[in-house]
Design a protein around this motif. Structure first.
Motif, PDB file in Angstrom:
ATOM      1  N   GLN A 105       0.808  -1.149  -0.061  1.00  0.00           N
ATOM      2  CA  GLN A 105      -0.012   0.123  -0.077  1.00  0.00           C
ATOM      3  C   GLN A 105       0.885   1.331  -0.047  1.00  0.00           C
ATOM      4  N   GLY A 106       0.397   2.237  -0.898  1.00  0.00           N
ATOM      5  CA  GLY A 106       1.055   3.352  -0.911  1.00  0.00           C
ATOM      6  C   GLY A 106       2.494   3.428  -1.672  1.00  0.00           C
ATOM      7  N   ARG A 137      -8.956  -0.138  -0.335  1.00  0.00           N
ATOM      8  CA  ARG A 137      -8.627   1.047   0.046  1.00  0.00           C
ATOM      9  C   ARG A 137      -9.692   1.833  -0.035  1.00  0.00           C
TER      10      ARG A 137
END
Ligand code: GDP
Ligand code: MG
Length: 439
Positions: A105-106, A137
């Motif tokens: 994530q990210g 998300r």
């Protein structure tokens, strides 16, 4: 640390041969530079051993100092370790070609999905479709849809109530129907590698049989990136890595480790948040970056190729005798120019990578063009005796060069000051010893 490296280079400069002790000293610096850049210590150890073997006893090339010669070996080996340029993207025998984007994530998956689609269309003339398969998300679907809108590209989504596996399945059917030649699947990430995520990704993989599985890795995560890459590679079998956020001030040592630990090529690098900020991975540039020394060698090579030594000597003589004219000045400008765009040159300077906002700073090359135009509008006599340029001549020169009188004035004043300074300097060099020199 780059400075340290430079210091060591300085120390052994001028030696005809590089001794073992010299190499040892340099290798200590190189090792530190690599470790500081977050390269895995095992990789560093092996690397240093290899370079040392090559460097000891290397004959020194005439044009380069021994220190630079060693650095050259270091760079070559680093480049080799990272593999050649590998920005190719697979093409399926039967379209659509499926690309699965995975990562934590990210890391930049969604952004990179958009960037890659943009690249596929712009560079390869393809017609991609994006697939929103991150249902976890918040706003992830929306994010991809926004990117799709910016690109005027279709985004396939079934909301967040349908399983990602089902989304992927239907997306491919739809892509076939609409004659898309590429399908880019943006999958979900987690903060850490976990089983549920890997299960889901494995299922998507089994079902869609992707031609490429690209792992998107945040370059700033350093050492951790290697573990992440290993896990993903073990479970999914990656075909390539995209290293994002290299526009930050990380050295990017992860690139080296990922490549040598997982043996997966790094294909692209992300250099910003915008949709065109994706570039092919250049191992050589990365090597310089990791060493933290800019493209020192390229800079030296460029300077050597472009500055005519004979002319340089002549200029120096003229400066000393203070018979330096505006014509000489013009020639000097020309030589600087031949080395390439000024901002490129600046970027190659050691330490320049650390200067914040350098890429946003545009060096005004127009300025040089203007100065050249002004000088070119002068007569030969004027160039040799600028003191004869009165106000009517200034007006004429301004008109002829398309510049203003104040600009002409400024240039003449600057040139005058430069000449005065040269006179002082040569004066000091000649009389310096007797008179005690600098004041
Ligand atoms: P995902 O969770 O893996 O899908 O990551 P996102 O695509 O949502 O990206 C997370 C953040 O990183 C966003 O704010 C992006 O704009 C940013 N980002 C992604 N790639 C880059 C890059 O190459 N450079 C910079 N500076 N930011 C990036
Ligand atoms: Mg995302």
């Amino acid at each position: 640390l780059a400075d340290r490296l430079q210091n060591t280079i300085q120390k052994i400069r001028g030696k005809g041969k590089i001794g073992e002790a010299d190499v040892k000293e340099m290798m200590r610096d190189v090792r530190l530079a690599l470790l500081e850049a977050d390269v895995n210590f095992k990789v560093v150890k092996e690397f240093v051993k290899k370079v040392s073997e090559r460097a000891v006893g290397q004959e020194v090339m005439k044009s380069l100092t021994p220190g630079q010669q060693v650095i050259k070996v270091v760079k070559e080996e680093l480049t080799e370790l990272m593999g050649g340029e590998q920005s190719k993207i697979a093409v399926a025998n039967r379209p659509p070609t499926v690309i699965m984007m995975v990562g934590l994530q990210g890391a930049g998956k969604t952004t990179t999905t958009g960037k890659l689609a943009n690249l596929l269309r712009k560079k390869y003339n393809r017609n991609p479709m994006l697939v929103a398969a991150d249902i976890y998300r918040p706003a992830a679907i929306k994010q991809l849809e926004t990117l799709g809108k910016q690109l005027s590209m279709p985004v396939f989504s079934l909301g967040d109530q349908v399983s990602p596996v089902e989304i992927a399945k239907q997306a491919i059917a739809k892509a076939k129907e609409d004659h898309h030649d590429y399908v880019l699947i943006d999958t979900a990430g987690r903060l850490h590698v976990d089983e549920a995520l890997m299960d889901e990704l494995t299922q998507i993989k089994e079902l869609t049989k992707p031609d490429e599985i690209f792992l998107v890795v945040d370059a700033m995560t350093g050492q951790d990136a290697v573990n992440v890459a290993s896990s993903f590679n073990d479970l999914l079998g990656l075909t390539g890595v995209v290293l994002t956020k290299l526009d930050g001030d990380t050295r990017g040592g992860a690139a080296l480790s990922i490549r040598s630990v997982t043996n997966t090529p790094i294909k692209f690098v992300g250099l910003g948040e915008k949709l065109d900020a994706l570039e092919a991975f250049h191992p050589e540039r990365m090597a310089s970056r990791i060493l933290g020394m800019g493209d020192v060698l390229t800079l030296i090579e460029k300077a050597q190729a472009n500055v005519d030594e004979e002319k340089a000597k002549e200029l120096e003589k003229k400066m000393r005798s203070a018979s330096f004219t505006l014509d000489d000045f013009l020639e000097q400008l020309g030589q600087v120019r031949n080395m390439g765009p000024l901002d490129d040159l600046l970027k190659m300077m050691p330490g320049a990578g650390k200067i914040k906002g350098l890429d946003k700073m545009k060096i005004d090359e127009k300025q040089i063009t203007h100065v050249e135009a002004i000088i070119q509008s002068m007569t030969k006599a004027e160039k040799e005796h600028p003191e004869t340029i009165n106000s009517s001549r200034r007006k004429r020169i301004a008109k002829g060069s398309g510049r203003t009188v104040p600009e002409v004035n400024r240039l003449l004043k600057q040139f005058d000051e430069m000449k005065k300074m040269m006179k002082q300097m040569t004066g000091m060099q000649q009389k310096g010893k007797k008179k005690g020199g600098f004041k």
